[in-house]
Design an enzyme around this catalytic site. Structure first.
Site, PDB file in Angstrom:
ATOM      1  N   CYS A 127     108.080  48.217  19.991  1.00 28.37           N
ATOM      2  CA  CYS A 127     108.208  46.817  20.446  1.00 28.37           C
ATOM      3  C   CYS A 127     107.816  45.804  19.375  1.00 28.37           C
ATOM      4  O   CYS A 127     108.516  44.801  19.169  1.00 28.37           O
ATOM      5  CB  CYS A 127     107.381  46.610  21.718  1.00 28.37           C
ATOM      6  SG  CYS A 127     105.778  47.433  21.708  1.00 28.37           S
ATOM      7  N   HIS A 236     104.045  39.971  22.695  1.00 25.50           N
ATOM      8  CA  HIS A 236     103.361  40.316  21.449  1.00 25.50           C
ATOM      9  C   HIS A 236     103.549  39.167  20.455  1.00 25.50           C
ATOM     10  O   HIS A 236     104.631  38.573  20.372  1.00 25.50           O
ATOM     11  CB  HIS A 236     103.978  41.569  20.810  1.00 25.50           C
ATOM     12  CG  HIS A 236     103.735  42.849  21.559  1.00 25.50           C
ATOM     13  ND1 HIS A 236     102.902  42.967  22.641  1.00 25.50           N
ATOM     14  CD2 HIS A 236     104.241  44.100  21.322  1.00 25.50           C
ATOM     15  CE1 HIS A 236     102.898  44.239  23.060  1.00 25.50           C
ATOM     16  NE2 HIS A 236     103.700  44.939  22.279  1.00 25.50           N
TER      17      HIS A 236
HETATM   18  N1  LIG Z   1     105.548  48.750  27.454  1.00 25.68           N
HETATM   19  C1  LIG Z   1     106.177  48.351  26.358  1.00 25.68           C
HETATM   20  O1  LIG Z   1     106.069  47.176  25.908  1.00 25.68           O
HETATM   21  C2  LIG Z   1     107.074  49.289  25.628  1.00 25.68           C
HETATM   22  C3  LIG Z   1     107.842  48.798  24.585  1.00 25.68           C
HETATM   23  C4  LIG Z   1     108.685  49.678  23.883  1.00 25.68           C
HETATM   24  C5  LIG Z   1     108.713  50.992  24.240  1.00 25.68           C
HETATM   25  N2  LIG Z   1     107.947  51.449  25.269  1.00 25.68           N
HETATM   26  C6  LIG Z   1     108.020  52.865  25.614  1.00 25.68           C
HETATM   27  O2  LIG Z   1     108.612  52.977  26.896  1.00 25.68           O
HETATM   28  C7  LIG Z   1     108.083  54.111  27.576  1.00 25.68           C
HETATM   29  C8  LIG Z   1     107.559  53.689  28.940  1.00 25.68           C
HETATM   30  O3  LIG Z   1     106.622  52.671  28.794  1.00 25.68           O
HETATM   31  P1  LIG Z   1     106.088  51.823  30.026  1.00 25.68           P
HETATM   32  O4  LIG Z   1     105.319  50.738  29.395  1.00 25.68           O
HETATM   33  O5  LIG Z   1     107.171  51.494  30.991  1.00 25.68           O
HETATM   34  O6  LIG Z   1     105.076  52.883  30.711  1.00 25.68           O
HETATM   35  P2  LIG Z   1     104.608  53.007  32.237  1.00 25.68           P
HETATM   36  O7  LIG Z   1     104.550  51.683  32.892  1.00 25.68           O
HETATM   37  O8  LIG Z   1     103.379  53.835  32.185  1.00 25.68           O
HETATM   38  O9  LIG Z   1     105.783  53.852  32.935  1.00 25.68           O
HETATM   39  C9  LIG Z   1     106.005  55.209  32.648  1.00 25.68           C
HETATM   40  C10 LIG Z   1     107.216  55.709  33.399  1.00 25.68           C
HETATM   41  O10 LIG Z   1     107.423  57.062  33.011  1.00 25.68           O
HETATM   42  C11 LIG Z   1     107.503  57.877  34.181  1.00 25.68           C
HETATM   43  N3  LIG Z   1     106.976  59.210  33.938  1.00 25.68           N
HETATM   44  C12 LIG Z   1     105.728  59.554  33.531  1.00 25.68           C
HETATM   45  N4  LIG Z   1     105.612  60.899  33.465  1.00 25.68           N
HETATM   46  C13 LIG Z   1     106.813  61.404  33.839  1.00 25.68           C
HETATM   47  C14 LIG Z   1     107.318  62.724  33.986  1.00 25.68           C
HETATM   48  N5  LIG Z   1     106.568  63.819  33.744  1.00 25.68           N
HETATM   49  N6  LIG Z   1     108.625  62.884  34.374  1.00 25.68           N
HETATM   50  C15 LIG Z   1     109.390  61.806  34.642  1.00 25.68           C
HETATM   51  N7  LIG Z   1     108.954  60.518  34.537  1.00 25.68           N
HETATM   52  C16 LIG Z   1     107.678  60.331  34.138  1.00 25.68           C
HETATM   53  C17 LIG Z   1     106.645  57.141  35.196  1.00 25.68           C
HETATM   54  O11 LIG Z   1     106.989  57.585  36.485  1.00 25.68           O
HETATM   55  P3  LIG Z   1     105.925  57.753  37.691  1.00 25.68           P
HETATM   56  O12 LIG Z   1     106.028  56.472  38.485  1.00 25.68           O
HETATM   57  O13 LIG Z   1     106.475  58.908  38.450  1.00 25.68           O
HETATM   58  O14 LIG Z   1     104.581  57.991  37.103  1.00 25.68           O
HETATM   59  C18 LIG Z   1     107.032  55.700  34.917  1.00 25.68           C
HETATM   60  O15 LIG Z   1     108.269  55.413  35.534  1.00 25.68           O
HETATM   61  C19 LIG Z   1     107.043  54.703  26.638  1.00 25.68           C
HETATM   62  O16 LIG Z   1     107.663  55.745  25.906  1.00 25.68           O
HETATM   63  C20 LIG Z   1     106.691  53.555  25.742  1.00 25.68           C
HETATM   64  O17 LIG Z   1     106.225  53.978  24.478  1.00 25.68           O
HETATM   65  C21 LIG Z   1     107.134  50.630  25.983  1.00 25.68           C
END
Ligand SMILES: NC(=O)c1ccc[n+]([C@@H]2O[C@H](COP(=O)([O-])OP(=O)(O)OC[C@H]3O[C@@H](n4cnc5c(N)ncnc54)[C@H](OP(=O)(O)O)[C@@H]3O)[C@@H](O)[C@H]2O)c1
Length: 332
Positions: A127, A236
């Site tokens: 990001c 950010h």
């Molecule tokens: N947040 C940011 O600003 C941002 C920016 C760029 C990239 N990212 C990337 O995007 C990804 C998600 O980030 P986020 O911020 O959205 O995180 P988050 O809010 O913690 O959400 C994680 C998601 O992944 C799912 N998940 C976790 N374990 C799983 C499993 N074993 N099988 C299937 N689904 C699973 C969760 O589902 P449940 O509801 O079932 O737990 C939830 O839908 C990460 O790889 C992160 O590095 C994030």
């Protein structure tokens, strides 16, 4: 068109649903996927209720696009499965970003790279890197870059739903049991994002360096980052010092930045701030200065919504480019 979202219940996945709707992405059906924890829960999209399914080997059957935001381990496991089922995978995790067979794409900077996807996977950058490279690419088109020093001020939503919940709990004076941060985040700043290596660099700092070089196709560019978590919910900010091969006046720098799609340059009287960019899709730049002592050095302040341009919006823009490329291909 059928679109799968792996991680649909997360901070990025929910934002993807909003962005797909706002941009009128031509999806007839969304397949909402997450872990077994969320299976059976309900999400709504375009006024329709959907049931979240646990990801499994058949989950991607019939999908044209699969947007992944469920962490690197899930991406390594499921992206090849989705690609084998015929979907173009657009992955938000770090799993594939440095794989030479996988393009790493910010559409304003290197949209054409998305066409060359040997594995059927396209990576969405980190990001902080996305907003940084949009501004750097604009300057590089005016004068070649020589060196970049970036200090980031990254919001808690960059660590997902648990990051947001930790800040909210701590602001109420409660203990955050599930905090992803190494210390209390409310009323604090934490210069530690991702594991720290023996050489002292945090993982996030290494990602910013490696991904910036790769997206800009400048493998020898000197890039150093200091990545800091701040108690801001969304958005950010980056303070960047950019050394160019030769001097650029303030007017020339402004013109270069204004010519960049997806970038909004604020006038000298207004600085972009996270509260103002939250919920928007552009990268906003302000507080632009030519260095007092080195006329080939610029200082600028770059802000974007990490859940939107830093993740969901960039991924949907990639999906839009893939779709227009496939139309162009079918017309050829
Ligand atoms: N947040 C940011 O600003 C941002 C920016 C760029 C990239 N990212 C990337 O995007 C990804 C998600 O980030 P986020 O911020 O959205 O995180 P988050 O809010 O913690 O959400 C994680 C998601 O992944 C799912 N998940 C976790 N374990 C799983 C499993 N074993 N099988 C299937 N689904 C699973 C969760 O589902 P449940 O509801 O079932 O737990 C939830 O839908 C990460 O790889 C992160 O590095 C994030």
């Amino acid at each position: 068109m059928r679109v799968a979202i792996l991680g649909a219940t997360g901070a990025v996945g929910r934002t993807m649903l909003d962005v797909l709707d706002e941009r009128s992405f031509p999806a007839d059906e969304i397949v909402a996927l997450a872990s077994a924890r969320s299976a059976g829960s309900r999400l709504s999209w375009r006024g329709r209720e959907m049931t979240v399914r646990a990801v499994d080997a058949r989950a991607f059957d019939g999908c044209d696009i699969a947007l992944f935001s469920a962490g690197a381990a899930r991406s390594r496991e499921w992206a090849p499965v989705a690609a084998a089922a015929g979907a173009v995978v657009i992955d938000n995790s770090s799993a594939w970003r440095m794989d030479p067979r996988v393009p790493l794409v910010v559409p304003e900077v290197n949209a054409a790279a998305a066409a060359d996807r040997e594995l059927g996977i396209i990576a969405n950058p980190n990001c902080a890197t996305i907003q940084l490279v949009v501004a750097l690419a604009a300057l590089h088109r005016a004068r070649p870059l020589r060196r970049v020093i970036a200090t980031t001020f990254q919001s808690v939503s960059g660590a997902g739903q648990t990051g947001i919940a930790a800040l909210q709990a701590e602001l109420k004076g409660e203990k955050a049991d599930d905090s992803p941060f190494v210390s209390t985040i409310a009323g604090n700043v934490i210069p530690w994002i991702g594991p720290r290596g023996e050489d002292g660099w945090n993982e996030e700092e290494q990602k910013v360096r490696a991904e910036t070089r790769r997206i800009l196709d400048l493998p020898d560019l000197a890039v150093s980052a200091t990545c800091v978590r701040v108690p801001v919910e969304k958005g950010h900010s980056i303070s960047a010092t950019v050394e160019l091969e030769s001097a650029l006046t303030l007017e020339e720098a402004r013109a270069a930045l204004q010519a960049m799609p997806g970038l909004v340059l604020l006038d000298a009287a207004r600085d972009p701030m996270p509260r103002d960019v939250a919920g928007t899709d552009d990268v906003q730049v302000g507080h632009l200065r030519v260095d007092h002592d080195m006329p080939n050095v610029l200082h600028l302040w770059i802000v974007a919504d990490n859940l939107r341009k830093g993740a969901a919006t960039n991924a949907v823009q990639i999906a839009e480019s893939v779709r227009s490329m496939s139309y162009a291909g079918s017309n050829a």
